[in-house]
Motif scaffolding. Structure first.
Motif, PDB file in Angstrom:
ATOM      1  N   SER A  86      -1.157 -10.230   1.611  1.00  0.00           N
ATOM      2  CA  SER A  86      -0.319  -9.031   1.625  1.00  0.00           C
ATOM      3  C   SER A  86       0.495  -8.908   2.901  1.00  0.00           C
ATOM      4  O   SER A  86       1.456  -8.128   2.966  1.00  0.00           O
ATOM      5  N   GLY A  87       0.136  -9.662   3.926  1.00  0.00           N
ATOM      6  CA  GLY A  87       0.878  -9.628   5.179  1.00  0.00           C
ATOM      7  C   GLY A  87       0.563  -8.373   5.986  1.00  0.00           C
ATOM      8  O   GLY A  87      -0.289  -7.566   5.614  1.00  0.00           O
ATOM      9  N   PRO A  88       1.272  -8.175   7.112  1.00  0.00           N
ATOM     10  CA  PRO A  88       1.047  -6.989   7.946  1.00  0.00           C
ATOM     11  C   PRO A  88       1.305  -5.713   7.142  1.00  0.00           C
ATOM     12  O   PRO A  88       2.281  -5.617   6.407  1.00  0.00           O
ATOM     13  N   GLN A  89       0.413  -4.724   7.265  1.00  0.00           N
ATOM     14  CA  GLN A  89       0.538  -3.493   6.499  1.00  0.00           C
ATOM     15  C   GLN A  89       0.856  -2.318   7.411  1.00  0.00           C
ATOM     16  O   GLN A  89       0.355  -2.211   8.519  1.00  0.00           O
ATOM     17  N   LEU A  90       1.696  -1.414   6.879  1.00  0.00           N
ATOM     18  CA  LEU A  90       1.993  -0.165   7.564  1.00  0.00           C
ATOM     19  C   LEU A  90       1.150   0.930   6.931  1.00  0.00           C
ATOM     20  O   LEU A  90       0.866   0.899   5.734  1.00  0.00           O
ATOM     21  N   ARG A  91       0.758   1.902   7.733  1.00  0.00           N
ATOM     22  CA  ARG A  91      -0.006   3.024   7.209  1.00  0.00           C
ATOM     23  C   ARG A  91       0.422   4.294   7.910  1.00  0.00           C
ATOM     24  O   ARG A  91       0.904   4.270   9.053  1.00  0.00           O
ATOM     25  N   HIS A 115       9.413   2.509   0.280  1.00  0.00           N
ATOM     26  CA  HIS A 115       9.804   1.708   1.443  1.00  0.00           C
ATOM     27  C   HIS A 115       9.259   0.284   1.349  1.00  0.00           C
ATOM     28  O   HIS A 115       8.174   0.041   0.841  1.00  0.00           O
ATOM     29  N   THR A 116      10.056  -0.657   1.824  1.00  0.00           N
ATOM     30  CA  THR A 116       9.647  -2.055   1.922  1.00  0.00           C
ATOM     31  C   THR A 116       9.741  -2.501   3.382  1.00  0.00           C
ATOM     32  O   THR A 116      10.798  -2.336   4.004  1.00  0.00           O
ATOM     33  N   PRO A 117       8.652  -3.054   3.961  1.00  0.00           N
ATOM     34  CA  PRO A 117       7.335  -3.306   3.347  1.00  0.00           C
ATOM     35  C   PRO A 117       6.606  -2.005   3.034  1.00  0.00           C
ATOM     36  O   PRO A 117       6.885  -0.968   3.634  1.00  0.00           O
ATOM     37  N   LYS A 118       5.673  -2.077   2.126  1.00  0.00           N
ATOM     38  CA  LYS A 118       4.975  -0.903   1.625  1.00  0.00           C
ATOM     39  C   LYS A 118       4.193  -0.214   2.738  1.00  0.00           C
ATOM     40  O   LYS A 118       3.565  -0.868   3.567  1.00  0.00           O
TER      41      LYS A 118
END
Length: 303
Positions: A86-91, A115-118
């Motif tokens: 999934s790669g680096p994730q934003l939260r 938004h992309t990335p999710k």
């Protein structure tokens, strides 16, 4: 831990056969045997019984204990691979008051969801005073509130200015009346929602708080549910009124003496978590794009 050996061991346990385990893993039987042996050497114990006349795969006592651990290890391996893929994730964890979450912020939230990335979003709805405390405890990353306070380590900035309007049922007599003065409104017909100190001061100027016979509510949605008479009225922020009007059951009337606009604030910690800085930057970009600037709204109100 020898991952390839664990995969071979679990395949043998699942199929009860070295040959079938090799077919399952798309390997030769010799390779599966080698991997099992290497794992046993690493563990320092036999996992599967071997000997003449033993046709069925049988686990040693050590193997029976290890199979539970191997299955957990396999689950963790799959979860790790999914996370890597999934790669680096934003939260981002966002708090908002009920009226802001319902009537002002949904366009902003929808944009963040696309938004992309999710961005992994978590929403929380609380009273404004509770949101200040929740943010201070770092249980959320940002909050949208209807009140301003001075709290160490928390940054405050206005993000939305919501003018006030009068709302009534969409009857012919109300639809034909564009403006009205507060003195023409009886408090006994009011559904009263106190959405801020400045509104309360304005309200007390026109209707005696000690003699008022209004019907109080604590959330805007109750106004929608309780208003059923043409004489009833309520003063609400325009964002709330617009939502009511879209139903076709209500009309907006302009008050000749305007209540103060509702100032809404965005609050964040002055020292945000490193993992949320990028997400907060995305949030600010969408706020600038989707919500009117506070300065612009003030100019409109003055005009």
């Amino acid at each position: 831990m020898y991952v390839a050996g664990i995969d071979a061991f679990l395949a043998i346990v699942q199929t009860q056969s070295l040959k079938k385990a090799a077919e399952l893993l798309h390997l030769t039987q010799a390779t599966v045997s080698y991997r099992l042996k290497t794992l046993e050497e690493e563990m320092g114990a036999m996992l599967i019984e071997r000997g003449k006349g033993i046709q069925k795969i049988t686990l040693t006592p050590f193997g029976e204990s290890f199979v539970v651990i191997a299955e957990r290890w396999s689950v963790l391996k799959r979860d790790t691979e999914k996370l890597q893929a999934s790669g680096p994730q934003l939260r981002l964890s966002i708090g908002g008051s009920n009226s802001l979450n319902t009537y002002v912020l949904p366009p902003l939230y929808r944009a963040l969801m696309k938004h992309t990335p999710k961005i992994r979003l978590v929403f929380r709805t609380q009273h404004s005073i509770e949101l200040w405390d929740t943010l201070e405890r770092r249980e959320i990353d940002v909050a949208f509130v209807k009140m301003e306070r001075t709290v160490p380590h928390i940054a405050v900035e206005p993000f939305f200015l919501d003018e006030s309007v009068l709302i009534r049922l969409a009857t012919p007599e109300n639809a034909s009346l564009a403006t009205i003065h507060p003195t023409e409104l009886s408090s006994e017909n009011e559904i009263y929602w106190n959405w801020g100190p400045s509104f309360q001061l304005w309200h007390d100027r026109w209707w005696d708080p000690l003699r008022s016979s209004h019907t109080p509510v604590d959330v805007a949605g109750l106004i929608f549910a309780l208003m059923e008479d043409a004489k009833q009225w309520s003063v609400v922020p325009k964002s709330v009124a617009n939502s009511f009007v879209r139903s076709g059951q209500f009309v907006i009337q302009q008050l000749l003496d305007l209540p103060p606009a509702r100032v809404c604030y965005k609050i964040t910690h002055k020292y945000p978590k490193a993992t949320t800085i990028r997400s907060l930057e995305c949030l600010n970009q969408y706020i600038d794009l989707l919500l009117p600037k506070v300065a612009d709204k003030r100019e409109e109100t003055i005009l």
